[in-house]
Design an enzyme around this catalytic site. Structure first.
Site, PDB file in Angstrom:
ATOM      1  CD  GLN A   1      -2.878   1.174   2.294  1.00  0.00           C
ATOM      2  OE1 GLN A   1      -2.456   1.327   3.432  1.00  0.00           O
ATOM      3  NE2 GLN A   1      -4.161   1.043   2.032  1.00  0.00           N
TER       4      GLN A   1
ATOM      5  CE1 TYR B   1      -2.916   8.723   7.597  1.00  0.00           C
ATOM      6  CE2 TYR B   1      -4.230   6.949   6.655  1.00  0.00           C
ATOM      7  CZ  TYR B   1      -3.587   7.526   7.742  1.00  0.00           C
ATOM      8  OH  TYR B   1      -3.634   6.924   8.971  1.00  0.00           O
TER       9      TYR B   1
ATOM     10  NE  ARG C   1      -8.742  -0.734   2.408  1.00  0.00           N
ATOM     11  CZ  ARG C   1      -8.789  -1.048   3.696  1.00  0.00           C
ATOM     12  NH1 ARG C   1      -7.901  -0.532   4.526  1.00  0.00           N
ATOM     13  NH2 ARG C   1      -9.675  -1.891   4.163  1.00  0.00           N
TER      14      ARG C   1
ATOM     15  NE  ARG D   1     -10.778  -4.702  13.634  1.00  0.00           N
ATOM     16  CZ  ARG D   1     -11.878  -4.149  14.106  1.00  0.00           C
ATOM     17  NH1 ARG D   1     -11.869  -3.640  15.313  1.00  0.00           N
ATOM     18  NH2 ARG D   1     -12.964  -4.090  13.371  1.00  0.00           N
TER      19      ARG D   1
ATOM     20  CB  CYS E   1     -11.121 -10.898  15.736  1.00  0.00           C
ATOM     21  SG  CYS E   1     -11.019  -9.156  16.166  1.00  0.00           S
TER      22      CYS E   1
ATOM     23  CB  CYS F   1     -10.504  -6.578  22.655  1.00  0.00           C
ATOM     24  SG  CYS F   1      -8.830  -6.958  22.071  1.00  0.00           S
TER      25      CYS F   1
END
Lengths: 480, 480
Positions: B100, B154, B202, B322, B345, B348
């Site tokens: 990326q 960004y 993206r 995640r 996952c 948390c």
């Protein structure tokens, strides 16, 4: 075609004649004394004349904390005005009428605001009593029911919130704790008015703030509110203080942050933006055996959207706030198949700006200076352009397309339609009183088509203008 | 059962072996010099070993502005490390690998941040060049393609934003103006690497900030990015500076406001929370004749959710961030039908907290002190409780249910399951290393059932404990 939208619905002891709801909208048509005025009466009777099934009168306070022009139901002295309001609406049509009943926390011009954890247990007991007394007054005034305001930034909602800061039994980071005030209020309301007086609850399907609750919890909240004996549940969203932007010298306005965008969605937010969340709540309730009717609002003024939600059973009632402010005759027009005559809300949110600055809330599409939507379903002559020519032209500057057209006789405003290619469907994109309009969302390398219609204040339309097509050139970096 | 999730997909010149995407996740495993370390290599090779179809390496900068530990691709001196990374991943499996590539604006500890309107036209020209050079280096380093980061807070995203503050041709409140930098970047990238090197973009499907764009515009943005020649579009959401909460003395972290909640959804946000928005974008693109593959992320680690999205054609690629950090073997396990062995996952967000404080990003479910997910698909013995008894007990205090259980031998952590009635489905609700857990979301007047499983670091599970049932009493105000 029969529309499910016009099926009556039994809500506890009342039957609403159709599924169209006017959600509570602040009018600022009363004075600081909180007494119903003739303008207030006229506003709500206007919705009745238009044929809405259920009209919720703007929030009225159960207590006497200072505020701007806000209706009150905190004392028996308000009963005569409220009776007159209810009576006038009932004389007008078979629309049902309920007041929205509110307790709110204090705010100051410094930006300070009272939060849920600043209330003592005595104050909480008092709120429980005040809600009960207010609903009793609503019954005495001749309303068909009452709605408790547990949405947005106000007291009941602040307790239900996932960011409720209390650490005692009214918060304490537990869902049941957050529900405790709401539960006690409902229990007391039922003690005061019994089971037969319809009492609905409006609450948020999502808070749309950092750490706020989502539909995962609102499904559970809805289940609990049904158990509390709510006769209907009306879903709103956002409108919180937590992300409100403070303007120096002004009290916080809970509709000017992102959660405010969700509550008063402008033109850049999708139509029916909360409908699928409401459908999730409805479906959860059915799975738990609760048949309590569910209403939802949020850009649902397109008749096919409203009808689809009812026909599919996604929800039971469709709330249309700004769409019915713009055109209270929406229900009548849709029932008569005169959808083309609806004065379409363009989500400019001038009404929101008026609300935010405590001025009488009107729609920019109404004739200038009026404080009520004009009457008259069939004006004698439609607006028209001299020689039948709109003179519609389009000028391209950089990537902006600016349209100009001639004034039409009898025109109150103009609707602009756009298609994003030569053959595509022309869709309503804006409504305005001036005779020019700029398109900032055109993309290069495409052809756009535009047309305008002149409309009078009741929505009667001129024939469409001849369309104009504009080729927007591809940007230099794509053609080099 | 054959799963569509394991169908290969051609993305321009590369073919990914399945539809499972590791979206870019910051690791903080390099130093401030921005050079690939062995830990960096191990992290991404670990995903390759687990069988993900497409691995996106954490953002690497095209420029030299000071930051924390952040990979760089701003100079040829970074090529050796990047080559080693690409080579190691390719040796490991047939996973495809793209970096990326990011340009970000400056931030300061005072809370100040550079905004899009502070860039001169010369600086914009330089950014265009730097993106082209960076993608060329990605090709030279042996990556299978590259992904341009136009999401979150960004530079490219700040230009695409509906709140882009520029008034010139790179903003100017027009959609085409907001797209101009992105378009110039893509044009230059293609000049540098030709049409055959796969380049994805993206970007945010919604900004989730006040006045931010919604899916109404991201459909149009997607159309334009497809026209720019993007080989895939990967949809994220939120993660903006505009609603970030400033911690005194720290630089702004764009994931700690509401838009950050949407980007890193915690346990209180719904599963697959952006999937329907992505499906709208996909459907719009198809209607315009664009077949560019669409990826989406956001709590999609439930295998049936991932499979459903692919099977229905809602999207082409499922991003699991995640979920794959917690268990890089997710793809292998799902393909083998060992879904019960996935290290699930629990959202948390300890990983988010580590990212936000520039520490190496690990998962709390991994063995303490490790910086990579453990290997081993079939541990010899499963965790077990002595005498087969978990000792699971439940204690009720007010409306909180607290569970306690015994330590199991070989256990790395414990999964807690809950059903909200006696007969209902037991669902995974939390994962933790300690042997007690408190339920704050129980409602009164219901019976809840709970059970726990002990798991080792690779997800192998003990038999489920005996369930315990708890009657939570109805609150006093309902029973009086």
């Amino acid at each position: 075609m029969t529309m499910k939208l016009f099926d009556p619905l039994k809500i506890g002891a009342m039957t609403i004649p159709n599924r169209i709801l006017v959600p509570a909208m602040v009018t600022h048509l009363c004075k600081e004394d909180g007494i119903v005025t003739q303008d207030t009466i006229d506003r709500f009777a206007r919705y009745a004349a238009g044929g809405a099934g259920l009209i919720v009168v703007e929030a009225m306070a159960i207590h006497q904390v200072k505020s701007g022009p806000l209706l009150r139901i905190s004392d028996d002295k308000y009963l005569p005005g409220l009776r007159e309001l209810a009576s006038k609406v009932h004389e007008t049509s078979d629309s049902k009428l309920v007041p929205q009943i509110i307790h709110f926390l204090k705010v100051a011009r410094t930006g300070w605001r009272q939060t849920a954890d600043m209330l003592s247990l005595e104050e909480i007991d008092q709120i429980v009593e005040q809600f009960g007394d207010a609903v009793r007054r609503a019954r005495e005034a001749g309303f068909d029911g009452a709605e408790l305001h547990a949405a947005h930034a106000y007291t009941l909602s602040s307790f239900l919130s996932r960011v409720n800061p209390r650490t005692d039994e009214y918060g304490g980071q537990t869902l049941e704790g957050r529900l405790r005030l709401m539960g006690r209020v409902m229990a007391n309301v039922r003690r005061k008015v019994g089971k037969d007086f319809p009492v609905g609850i409006r609450f948020n399907v999502e808070e749309f703030i950092k750490n706020g609750y989502t539909v995962m919890e609102s499904k559970l909240l809805a289940e609990r509110l049904a158990e509390f004996g709510a006769d209907y549940l009306s879903l709103s969203a956002g409108g919180k203080f937590e992300d409100a932007v403070h303007t120096p010298g002004q009290v916080l306005y809970p509709y000017n942050g992102y959660s405010g965008d969700r509550c008063f969605p402008g033109e850049w937010l999708p139509r029916g933006l909360h409908a699928s969340l409401a459908a999730e709540v409805k479906s959860h309730l059915l799975s738990k055996g609760h048949r309590v009717p569910i209403a939802v609002a949020g850009k649902l003024d397109a008749p096919h959207d409203a009808e689809r939600l009812i026909a599919e059973g996604s929800v039971d009632i469709v709330g249309i706030a700004r769409g019915l402010l713009a055109d209270p005759d929406w229900p009548i027009k849709v029932r008569r198949g005169e959808q083309d005559r609806i004065v379409q809300c363009d989500y400019c949110n001038v009404c929101k700006a008026l609300d935010g600055t405590h001025r009488p809330v009107v729609c920019t599409l109404w004739p200038q200076g009026t404080i009520q939507a004009p009457r008259g379903h069939l004006p004698a002559t439609a607006p028209q352009w001299a020689d039948g020519s709109s003179g519609l032209s389009a000028a391209l500057k950089d990537v902006r397309v600016t349209l100009h057209w001639r004034k039409a006789s009898g025109a109150g405003y103009y609707d602009v339609y756009r298609a994003d290619d030569r053959g595509g469907e022309l869709k309503f994109i804006d409504a305005l009183k001036v005779t020019d309009w700029t398109d900032n969302t055109a993309l290069g390398g495409r052809t756009y088509r535009y047309l305008v219609r002149a409309r009078d204040a009741c929505g009667r339309s001129s024939p469409p203008s001849d369309p104009v097509a504009v080729d927007v050139p591809a940007p230099d970096y794509m053609t080099r």
